[in-house]
Scaffold this motif. Structure first.
Motif, PDB file in Angstrom:
ATOM      1  N   SER A 162       0.831  -1.202   0.000  1.00 65.39           N
ATOM      2  CA  SER A 162       0.000   0.000   0.000  1.00 65.39           C
ATOM      3  C   SER A 162       0.872   1.260   0.000  1.00 65.39           C
ATOM      4  O   SER A 162       0.547   2.244  -0.664  1.00 65.39           O
ATOM      5  CB  SER A 162      -0.926  -0.019   1.220  1.00 65.39           C
ATOM      6  N   ALA A 163       1.991   1.210   0.746  1.00 70.50           N
ATOM      7  CA  ALA A 163       2.867   2.382   0.829  1.00 70.50           C
ATOM      8  C   ALA A 163       3.668   2.565  -0.458  1.00 70.50           C
ATOM      9  O   ALA A 163       3.764   3.679  -0.976  1.00 70.50           O
ATOM     10  CB  ALA A 163       3.802   2.258   2.023  1.00 70.50           C
ATOM     11  N   VAL A 164       4.219   1.473  -0.991  1.00 67.40           N
ATOM     12  CA  VAL A 164       5.016   1.590  -2.217  1.00 67.40           C
ATOM     13  C   VAL A 164       4.141   2.065  -3.376  1.00 67.40           C
ATOM     14  O   VAL A 164       4.572   2.843  -4.211  1.00 67.40           O
ATOM     15  CB  VAL A 164       5.705   0.241  -2.557  1.00 67.40           C
ATOM     16  N   VAL A 184      -4.553  -2.268   6.706  1.00 66.16           N
ATOM     17  CA  VAL A 184      -5.220  -3.283   7.525  1.00 66.16           C
ATOM     18  C   VAL A 184      -4.887  -3.089   9.011  1.00 66.16           C
ATOM     19  O   VAL A 184      -5.413  -3.783   9.860  1.00 66.16           O
ATOM     20  CB  VAL A 184      -4.838  -4.719   7.080  1.00 66.16           C
ATOM     21  N   VAL A 185      -3.972  -2.145   9.278  1.00 67.67           N
ATOM     22  CA  VAL A 185      -3.668  -1.823  10.683  1.00 67.67           C
ATOM     23  C   VAL A 185      -3.778  -0.312  10.871  1.00 67.67           C
ATOM     24  O   VAL A 185      -3.740   0.451   9.902  1.00 67.67           O
ATOM     25  CB  VAL A 185      -2.241  -2.274  11.073  1.00 67.67           C
ATOM     26  N   VAL A 234     -13.827  -1.602   4.769  1.00 66.19           N
ATOM     27  CA  VAL A 234     -13.746  -3.030   4.465  1.00 66.19           C
ATOM     28  C   VAL A 234     -12.341  -3.567   4.721  1.00 66.19           C
ATOM     29  O   VAL A 234     -12.155  -4.634   5.301  1.00 66.19           O
ATOM     30  CB  VAL A 234     -14.137  -3.295   2.990  1.00 66.19           C
ATOM     31  N   THR A 235     -11.338  -2.777   4.283  1.00 67.93           N
ATOM     32  CA  THR A 235      -9.960  -3.262   4.270  1.00 67.93           C
ATOM     33  C   THR A 235      -9.495  -3.731   5.648  1.00 67.93           C
ATOM     34  O   THR A 235      -8.740  -4.703   5.765  1.00 67.93           O
ATOM     35  CB  THR A 235      -9.023  -2.166   3.727  1.00 67.93           C
ATOM     36  N   ALA A 236      -9.933  -3.042   6.691  1.00 70.73           N
ATOM     37  CA  ALA A 236      -9.459  -3.356   8.039  1.00 70.73           C
ATOM     38  C   ALA A 236      -9.705  -4.812   8.431  1.00 70.73           C
ATOM     39  O   ALA A 236      -8.973  -5.379   9.233  1.00 70.73           O
ATOM     40  CB  ALA A 236     -10.110  -2.420   9.041  1.00 70.73           C
ATOM     41  N   GLU A 237     -10.744  -5.445   7.881  1.00 69.38           N
ATOM     42  CA  GLU A 237     -11.061  -6.795   8.323  1.00 69.38           C
ATOM     43  C   GLU A 237     -11.181  -7.801   7.181  1.00 69.38           C
ATOM     44  O   GLU A 237     -12.087  -8.620   7.136  1.00 69.38           O
ATOM     45  CB  GLU A 237     -12.372  -6.777   9.132  1.00 69.38           C
ATOM     46  N   LEU A 238     -10.220  -7.700   6.257  1.00 71.23           N
ATOM     47  CA  LEU A 238     -10.259  -8.567   5.081  1.00 71.23           C
ATOM     48  C   LEU A 238      -9.720  -9.968   5.376  1.00 71.23           C
ATOM     49  O   LEU A 238      -8.860 -10.144   6.238  1.00 71.23           O
ATOM     50  CB  LEU A 238      -9.394  -7.964   3.971  1.00 71.23           C
ATOM     51  N   THR A 239     -10.211 -10.948   4.612  1.00 73.12           N
ATOM     52  CA  THR A 239      -9.564 -12.254   4.607  1.00 73.12           C
ATOM     53  C   THR A 239      -8.256 -12.127   3.834  1.00 73.12           C
ATOM     54  O   THR A 239      -8.075 -11.196   3.055  1.00 73.12           O
ATOM     55  CB  THR A 239     -10.442 -13.305   3.898  1.00 73.12           C
TER      56      THR A 239
END
Ligand SMILES: [K+]
Ligand SMILES: [K+]
Lengths: 454, 454
Positions: A58-60, A67-68, A405-410
């Motif tokens: 995500s950063a690059v 997710v955190v 959504v992203t915070a709790e993805l599989t």
């Protein structure tokens, strides 16, 4: 071509796709190593491999989906490292990507290269390197000014000057690189009533995402003498990019007011409405910072925002998506076709058929890619469809806005979003070229027609 | 061109778009008048203007979406009239549309016309009329056979032979024209365990939606002698259409099994799974009849079905959507581009650039149109997003499958769906041509290349 050195020869032996993928793997690996160091974490924080990897990708790709919680997971060192990764991913990839197009991309005969080089009179390898350095310096200056303004202004918000300037430092980098990460824990919502902070952020986001050729040309124009200006003209690239970018900004601004008039704006003042809309429209280009909770919007605004994020920012910028130029070319293509003409021109300049083909293929493949991702995420996630569409478009556009959504993805969905961020950032076209050896053999060419109309 | 009469000259003075729009307005008006007659309604039923209009547009475009229950609103006369409208809208528009392409469309130089005429050796106006009559007769025969089989078979379901054959009559027309209307009140769900009824329906739906040139060529082939067959070859149109149609059928079949394995099929037997999937795949081409409740499916299957409905049926058929050939050309285009080639060929035959342009424009405009419609419906309806997406794709594909949204639409959403059904049925291309006078001046041409490879 006189001063080609060994490095440029080595570069010439790699295909652009190879170079970009090598760069990405290195960048993500280094980022993972940096962000995985316990010394960069807050006490008691233990990140999983997947969390570190997702944060790194995500950063690059300067997306900003996470997710955190950054501020809860990383200490000051970690945040500085994240800023370095953002800088590397945003400006580094932009510079390297453009560099590759310019140096190695000549085999493909890209329009962008042709235009830029013709207009900048930068034909030699050294000239290109000089141009790149100029861009890099320009962005550092923008970031420095942003840092000083925000840091100083934040003295009114934070008790210590250290804290104020630290927030200013990270905010300036996150905004300019369109990184979209925040260390407030709630993006820019603490500044939802501070229009000064918002205006500075809007300016930085735009500087990062409007495309470096625009920056360079505007800078050259501003620093030129009255006499020199008479002989200067902006490139087709700059004109098309800027107008499309501006058009999308205005559209995003107006449509949000229209769609939220009776909902989100029902209890807001006129200036709140203007600034919420302005910031939202800017940030949905590629920025990713937010002054309010996305889930407060109506479904229709969330859908339109998804489309805007899908379109994304300008090429040769820190943004992602299909890119503004691609969108513009496709609209021009459709309008030309609808008017029954076979030749496409804009601003009295020719548009090459190959550019139209490229634009159309990019859009079609991007639509297919995102629909596939949406279907896959509906399989693996319980979230609402609109939240999934929003998150997928946000990832592909490397925007980073989120409906949570992203915070709790599989894990499998995390992989899907990482792939989208990767493709969104390097661009569909680069991905396409990785499927064929066209860049090496130079087989790829369509008949060209020069058209001067008017 | 010898035997042109006055009628054909009059036709020549109208643009195809004018003709199709005129035909539509007439057809919908007549349909409204017929279906509004109180004598066609059941006792005590009082339909509003909007209900009659929506039913008429849905019937003329053979979509099958309905804001009223057909069996509760119309008596036997009304149902017969509805069948007549379906026949008119389905076979009439197909015949007229193709007729117009053939007679007036020669100015546009359409590939379809060229292919069909070359392969059928139908160069004269009389020849074309003869061909059209042949098609019309062929479809009547198919419907008659369908009626006899279904009517006779229904004797086991209904107490009176009148009722059985009446149901057979309507079912045969609704399936063959891909009308998608039902008089059971619950589509084909009463026959969810009767595989014979389903197979007959599948056959009729496919006959209607696979495209009339395919029907004609296959018929010619079947009725030809051994000797004649040696000199026959199927047209490119027939090959591309049939293979794409078949490919989509197989894809729809497999994907539903995969996506519903643990859900809808969790408690079903293997033969139920096969027939549910087979019928669903067939009906999502354009049919619109259903053997189960669409809302029982998972969201992912509903999404994929939406995409399949969006693609729709073959051109020159009773179906809608972007059409199978368009989809095929776009896929071919992307693959060719990805492989770095500039020339597009399939089955060792050339593909004209103009056909690629057309296909691409159709897809891009259709995507834009449907997204706009989806955003608008989210504004005016409270339904879930997936239900809206499903309904919009169903309308554009003139499929008629529904998750139940249509029954309780606001008037403005009804208008939106009617516009979608209209555009989906006449085709985006026809709509495009209505924005320019290209068909009259014949200005529309791209450079052509003849390519014979292999
Ligand atoms: K971003
Ligand atoms: K239908």
């Amino acid at each position: 071509m006189r001063s080609k050195n060994k490095f440029s020869e080595w570069l010439n032996q790699r295909s652009p796709v190879q170079l970009i993928i090598i760069f990405y793997i290195i960048a993500v690996t280094v980022s993972c190593l940096l962000l995985a160091m316990p010394v960069a974490h807050k006490d008691g924080v233990d990140l999983t491999f997947m969390e570190v990897l997702f944060t790194s990708v995500s950063a690059v790709s300067v997306t900003g989906l996470s997710v955190v919680s950054i501020v809860d997971s990383f200490n000051q060192l970690g945040i500085v490292l994240l800023a370095v990764v953002l800088q590397f991913g945003g400006v580094g990839v932009m510079t390297l990507g453009t560099f590759i197009w310019l140096v190695v991309g000549k085999k493909i005969g890209l329009k962008e290269r042709r235009l830029i080089m013709a207009d900048q009179n930068q034909y030699s390898f050294n000239g290109i390197v000089k141009l790149m350095k100029g861009v890099f310096k320009l962005i550092l200056w923008i970031e420095l000014v942003g840092f000083l303004i925000l840091g100083t202004y934040y003295l009114t918000y934070f008790s210590s000057w250290k804290e104020a300037y630290f927030h200013g430092f990270f905010a300036s980098i996150s905004a300019t690189t369109n990184g979209g990460f925040d260390i407030t824990g709630q993006s820019l919502t603490p500044f939802k009533d501070d229009y000064f902070v918002q205006i500075i952020h809007i300016a930085l986001i735009i500087f990062g995402s409007i495309g470096f050729p625009v920056l360079v040309e505007v800078k050259d124009y501003l620093f030129a003498s009255q006499e020199e200006r008479k002989f200067m003209r902006f490139s087709l690239f700059t004109k098309v990019t800027s107008i499309t970018y501006l058009g999308l900004l205005i559209f995003g601004f107006i449509i949000m007011i229209v769609l939220e008039w009776n909902h989100f704006y029902a209890d807001k003042s006129w200036h709140e409405m203007i600034f919420y809309s302005l910031f939202q429209s800017t940030t949905s280009r590629s920025g990713g910072l937010a002054t309010f909770d996305m889930s407060l919007l109506t479904e229709q605004t969330q859908l339109v925002t998804s489309v805007l994020m899908f379109i994304g920012a300008s090429p040769s910028s820190v943004g992602g998506g299909i890119r503004t130029t691609t969108f513009a070319l496709v609209i021009i293509f459709i309008l030309t076709f609808a008017r029954g003409k076979s030749k496409v021109s804009v601003f009295k300049r020719e548009i090459f058929e190959e550019d139209l083909y490229k634009a159309v293929v990019v859009v079609l493949m991007a639509v297919g890619l995102c629909i596939t991702a949406i279907v896959l995420l509906t399989i693996f996630e319980d979230s609402s469809l609109i939240a999934i569409i929003f998150e997928v478009c946000s990832a592909f556009g490397t925007t980073g806005l989120s409906m949570g959504v992203t915070a709790e993805l599989t894990n499998i969905s995390k992989v899907i979003l990482m792939v989208l961020m990767f493709i969104g950032r390097i661009g569909i076209l680069t991905l396409l070229f990785s499927f064929n050896d066209v860049t090496k053999k130079g087989e790829f060419h369509y008949p060209k027609e020069k058209i001067i109309i008017g």
